[in-house]
Write a protein that holds these residues in place. Sequence first.
Motif, PDB file in Angstrom:
ATOM      1  N   ARG A   1      -2.468  -1.784  -7.947  1.00  0.00           N
ATOM      2  CA  ARG A   1      -3.475  -0.805  -8.360  1.00  0.00           C
ATOM      3  C   ARG A   1      -4.842  -1.206  -7.824  1.00  0.00           C
ATOM      4  O   ARG A   1      -5.155  -2.398  -7.771  1.00  0.00           O
ATOM      5  CB  ARG A   1      -3.548  -0.712  -9.891  1.00  0.00           C
ATOM      6  N   VAL A   2      -5.626  -0.227  -7.445  1.00  0.00           N
ATOM      7  CA  VAL A   2      -7.016  -0.490  -7.072  1.00  0.00           C
ATOM      8  C   VAL A   2      -7.846  -0.301  -8.337  1.00  0.00           C
ATOM      9  O   VAL A   2      -7.923   0.802  -8.886  1.00  0.00           O
ATOM     10  CB  VAL A   2      -7.488   0.458  -5.955  1.00  0.00           C
ATOM     11  N   ILE A   3      -8.448  -1.390  -8.808  1.00  0.00           N
ATOM     12  CA  ILE A   3      -9.162  -1.371 -10.089  1.00  0.00           C
ATOM     13  C   ILE A   3     -10.608  -1.786  -9.886  1.00  0.00           C
ATOM     14  O   ILE A   3     -10.964  -2.396  -8.872  1.00  0.00           O
ATOM     15  CB  ILE A   3      -8.495  -2.315 -11.108  1.00  0.00           C
ATOM     16  N   ARG A   4     -11.446  -1.454 -10.868  1.00  0.00           N
ATOM     17  CA  ARG A   4     -12.836  -1.908 -10.838  1.00  0.00           C
ATOM     18  C   ARG A   4     -12.916  -3.384 -11.196  1.00  0.00           C
ATOM     19  O   ARG A   4     -12.145  -3.881 -12.009  1.00  0.00           O
ATOM     20  CB  ARG A   4     -13.673  -1.112 -11.829  1.00  0.00           C
ATOM     21  N   LYS A   5     -13.895  -4.046 -10.594  1.00  0.00           N
ATOM     22  CA  LYS A   5     -14.145  -5.449 -10.900  1.00  0.00           C
ATOM     23  C   LYS A   5     -15.650  -5.625 -11.088  1.00  0.00           C
ATOM     24  O   LYS A   5     -16.444  -5.039 -10.341  1.00  0.00           O
ATOM     25  CB  LYS A   5     -13.634  -6.339  -9.761  1.00  0.00           C
ATOM     26  N   ASP A   6     -16.039  -6.407 -12.064  1.00  0.00           N
ATOM     27  CA  ASP A   6     -17.453  -6.632 -12.345  1.00  0.00           C
ATOM     28  C   ASP A   6     -18.085  -7.416 -11.199  1.00  0.00           C
ATOM     29  O   ASP A   6     -17.706  -8.557 -10.941  1.00  0.00           O
ATOM     30  CB  ASP A   6     -17.604  -7.392 -13.669  1.00  0.00           C
ATOM     31  N   ILE A   7     -19.028  -6.803 -10.528  1.00  0.00           N
ATOM     32  CA  ILE A   7     -19.650  -7.453  -9.370  1.00  0.00           C
ATOM     33  C   ILE A   7     -20.516  -8.636  -9.781  1.00  0.00           C
ATOM     34  O   ILE A   7     -20.854  -9.498  -8.968  1.00  0.00           O
ATOM     35  CB  ILE A   7     -20.485  -6.428  -8.556  1.00  0.00           C
TER      36      ILE A   7
ATOM     37  N   ASP B   1     -22.397  -0.973  -5.104  1.00  0.00           N
ATOM     38  CA  ASP B   1     -22.060  -2.101  -5.973  1.00  0.00           C
ATOM     39  C   ASP B   1     -20.876  -1.815  -6.899  1.00  0.00           C
ATOM     40  O   ASP B   1     -20.622  -2.566  -7.841  1.00  0.00           O
ATOM     41  CB  ASP B   1     -23.273  -2.508  -6.818  1.00  0.00           C
ATOM     42  N   ASN B   2     -20.131  -0.725  -6.616  1.00  0.00           N
ATOM     43  CA  ASN B   2     -18.917  -0.464  -7.399  1.00  0.00           C
ATOM     44  C   ASN B   2     -17.775  -1.247  -6.758  1.00  0.00           C
ATOM     45  O   ASN B   2     -17.064  -0.751  -5.892  1.00  0.00           O
ATOM     46  CB  ASN B   2     -18.600   1.033  -7.444  1.00  0.00           C
TER      47      ASN B   2
ATOM     48  N   VAL C   1     -15.110   2.510   0.551  1.00  0.00           N
ATOM     49  CA  VAL C   1     -13.871   3.287   0.515  1.00  0.00           C
ATOM     50  C   VAL C   1     -14.080   4.545  -0.317  1.00  0.00           C
ATOM     51  O   VAL C   1     -15.018   4.634  -1.108  1.00  0.00           O
ATOM     52  CB  VAL C   1     -12.708   2.453  -0.061  1.00  0.00           C
ATOM     53  N   GLU C   2     -13.194   5.505  -0.127  1.00  0.00           N
ATOM     54  CA  GLU C   2     -13.317   6.796  -0.808  1.00  0.00           C
ATOM     55  C   GLU C   2     -12.009   7.147  -1.514  1.00  0.00           C
ATOM     56  O   GLU C   2     -10.936   6.653  -1.149  1.00  0.00           O
ATOM     57  CB  GLU C   2     -13.661   7.902   0.203  1.00  0.00           C
ATOM     58  N   ALA C   3     -12.110   8.005  -2.528  1.00  0.00           N
ATOM     59  CA  ALA C   3     -10.921   8.481  -3.238  1.00  0.00           C
ATOM     60  C   ALA C   3      -9.948   9.117  -2.243  1.00  0.00           C
ATOM     61  O   ALA C   3     -10.355   9.878  -1.367  1.00  0.00           O
ATOM     62  CB  ALA C   3     -11.318   9.497  -4.304  1.00  0.00           C
ATOM     63  N   GLY C   4      -8.676   8.765  -2.353  1.00  0.00           N
ATOM     64  CA  GLY C   4      -7.666   9.276  -1.432  1.00  0.00           C
ATOM     65  C   GLY C   4      -7.314   8.293  -0.328  1.00  0.00           C
ATOM     66  O   GLY C   4      -6.328   8.501   0.389  1.00  0.00           O
TER      67      GLY C   4
ATOM     68  N   ASP D   1       3.696 -15.106   0.701  1.00  0.00           N
ATOM     69  CA  ASP D   1       3.619 -14.350  -0.544  1.00  0.00           C
ATOM     70  C   ASP D   1       4.464 -13.089  -0.420  1.00  0.00           C
ATOM     71  O   ASP D   1       4.016 -12.086   0.111  1.00  0.00           O
ATOM     72  CB  ASP D   1       2.161 -13.994  -0.862  1.00  0.00           C
ATOM     73  N   LYS D   2       5.691 -13.175  -0.918  1.00  0.00           N
ATOM     74  CA  LYS D   2       6.601 -12.033  -0.832  1.00  0.00           C
ATOM     75  C   LYS D   2       6.826 -11.383  -2.194  1.00  0.00           C
ATOM     76  O   LYS D   2       7.766 -10.631  -2.383  1.00  0.00           O
ATOM     77  CB  LYS D   2       7.941 -12.473  -0.230  1.00  0.00           C
ATOM     78  N   ARG D   3       5.934 -11.669  -3.141  1.00  0.00           N
ATOM     79  CA  ARG D   3       6.092 -11.110  -4.483  1.00  0.00           C
ATOM     80  C   ARG D   3       4.991 -10.105  -4.828  1.00  0.00           C
ATOM     81  O   ARG D   3       5.236  -9.151  -5.555  1.00  0.00           O
ATOM     82  CB  ARG D   3       6.093 -12.240  -5.518  1.00  0.00           C
ATOM     83  N   SER D   4       3.794 -10.327  -4.318  1.00  0.00           N
ATOM     84  CA  SER D   4       2.681  -9.449  -4.675  1.00  0.00           C
ATOM     85  C   SER D   4       2.875  -8.049  -4.106  1.00  0.00           C
ATOM     86  O   SER D   4       3.462  -7.877  -3.035  1.00  0.00           O
ATOM     87  CB  SER D   4       1.359 -10.023  -4.156  1.00  0.00           C
ATOM     88  N   LEU D   5       2.379  -7.054  -4.833  1.00  0.00           N
ATOM     89  CA  LEU D   5       2.379  -5.688  -4.316  1.00  0.00           C
ATOM     90  C   LEU D   5       1.200  -5.518  -3.373  1.00  0.00           C
ATOM     91  O   LEU D   5       0.083  -5.915  -3.685  1.00  0.00           O
ATOM     92  CB  LEU D   5       2.301  -4.696  -5.478  1.00  0.00           C
ATOM     93  N   ARG D   6       1.433  -4.905  -2.223  1.00  0.00           N
ATOM     94  CA  ARG D   6       0.448  -4.911  -1.139  1.00  0.00           C
ATOM     95  C   ARG D   6      -0.185  -3.549  -0.873  1.00  0.00           C
ATOM     96  O   ARG D   6      -0.901  -3.395   0.102  1.00  0.00           O
ATOM     97  CB  ARG D   6       1.100  -5.438   0.147  1.00  0.00           C
ATOM     98  N   THR D   7       0.094  -2.558  -1.688  1.00  0.00           N
ATOM     99  CA  THR D   7      -0.494  -1.235  -1.476  1.00  0.00           C
ATOM    100  C   THR D   7      -1.217  -0.778  -2.740  1.00  0.00           C
ATOM    101  O   THR D   7      -0.838  -1.139  -3.848  1.00  0.00           O
ATOM    102  CB  THR D   7       0.577  -0.194  -1.116  1.00  0.00           C
ATOM    103  N   GLY D   8      -2.249   0.032  -2.555  1.00  0.00           N
ATOM    104  CA  GLY D   8      -2.976   0.591  -3.700  1.00  0.00           C
ATOM    105  C   GLY D   8      -3.674   1.873  -3.290  1.00  0.00           C
ATOM    106  O   GLY D   8      -4.114   2.025  -2.139  1.00  0.00           O
ATOM    107  N   LEU D   9      -3.775   2.808  -4.218  1.00  0.00           N
ATOM    108  CA  LEU D   9      -4.420   4.096  -3.967  1.00  0.00           C
ATOM    109  C   LEU D   9      -5.831   4.071  -4.546  1.00  0.00           C
ATOM    110  O   LEU D   9      -6.026   3.777  -5.724  1.00  0.00           O
ATOM    111  CB  LEU D   9      -3.622   5.227  -4.611  1.00  0.00           C
ATOM    112  N   VAL D  10      -6.812   4.379  -3.702  1.00  0.00           N
ATOM    113  CA  VAL D  10      -8.214   4.425  -4.153  1.00  0.00           C
ATOM    114  C   VAL D  10      -8.461   5.733  -4.888  1.00  0.00           C
ATOM    115  O   VAL D  10      -8.101   6.811  -4.393  1.00  0.00           O
ATOM    116  CB  VAL D  10      -9.176   4.303  -2.947  1.00  0.00           C
ATOM    117  N   LYS D  11      -9.086   5.645  -6.059  1.00  0.00           N
ATOM    118  CA  LYS D  11      -9.336   6.839  -6.865  1.00  0.00           C
ATOM    119  C   LYS D  11     -10.819   7.112  -7.064  1.00  0.00           C
ATOM    120  O   LYS D  11     -11.187   8.074  -7.745  1.00  0.00           O
ATOM    121  CB  LYS D  11      -8.634   6.702  -8.222  1.00  0.00           C
ATOM    122  N   GLU D  12     -11.685   6.286  -6.451  1.00  0.00           N
ATOM    123  CA  GLU D  12     -13.124   6.479  -6.619  1.00  0.00           C
ATOM    124  C   GLU D  12     -13.878   5.819  -5.468  1.00  0.00           C
ATOM    125  O   GLU D  12     -13.374   4.911  -4.809  1.00  0.00           O
ATOM    126  CB  GLU D  12     -13.599   5.899  -7.953  1.00  0.00           C
ATOM    127  N   HIS D  13     -15.090   6.278  -5.236  1.00  0.00           N
ATOM    128  CA  HIS D  13     -15.982   5.698  -4.242  1.00  0.00           C
ATOM    129  C   HIS D  13     -16.329   4.266  -4.647  1.00  0.00           C
ATOM    130  O   HIS D  13     -16.628   3.998  -5.810  1.00  0.00           O
ATOM    131  CB  HIS D  13     -17.249   6.555  -4.161  1.00  0.00           C
TER     132      HIS D  13
END
Length: 278
Positions: free
Chosen positions: A115-121, A106-107, A138-141, A153-165
């Motif tokens: 950025r890959v960020i937390r979101k309140d489920i 549930d994370n 997903v896993e860190a890394g 949509d040619k403005r949004s950033l499309r990559t992000g690094l996962v830093k946590e499970h």
Amino acid sequence: MRWANFIQLPITLPPEEEQNRIADYLDAKCAEIDALTADIQTQIDTLEQYKRSVITEAVTKGLEPDVEMKDSGIAWVGMIPAHWPLHPVYTYFGERKNKNRFGVEDNLLSLSYGRVIRKDINTSDGLLPESFNTYNIVEAGDIIIRPTDLQNDKRSLRTGLVKEHGIITSAYIDLCPIKEVDSRYFHFLLHAYDVMKVFYNMGNGVRQGLNYSEFSRLMVFEPSYDEQVAIADHLDAKCAEIDDTIAQKQEQLSTLEAYKKSLIYEYVTGKKEVSCGE
């Protein structure tokens, strides 16, 4: 609100001469604030552009200025250090497809502004599904790629690094390392590709989307592992410094916007008066 309701709202109405003084004063003051705001926004845009150039330079040229170079054969990259081999993405990253089948995780994670960020489920904001069973674990890394709706949509950033499970929508591609690499370096590299709009020429279908098989054929290059770490460390520090400066300037924008609203409110409601000499 309907017109019939809107026109029932009470308003203050100073004499016409005073209305003119207030309007002239606010026109002048707001023009000053708007000019400051535009200048600060230009500074922010310049810093964002500088950050992109710092990332692109480091991930494509390395940190050693006198190293021997070679033509990468990639049009949007040009020259790279001669000792860096070129291979497709699939040489370094597979696709992680690990469904949250029983909904035990549930994370909740989300890709937001690169950025890959937390979101309140449990949040009621936004569109969330009734079940998260189809989401990927997903896993860190891991590196997340948003491969959908490329033509619109040619403005949004499309990559992000996962830093946590955690879990993230299965609409994204989840790249997981399959050999010893520093995922931070490859995330910075793919981010550079992203801002150079490389992905937009790769899409297929009506909505121009990508799957792992298509994306994984993208050519990338491989500094030594120690170089990857050094480049990633350098960019982490440099980007943090730039981001901090940008955050300060965005705070200035917020302060100016609040001041402008307060100024207008105070004068049009009579809490402050414009003297005849102003």
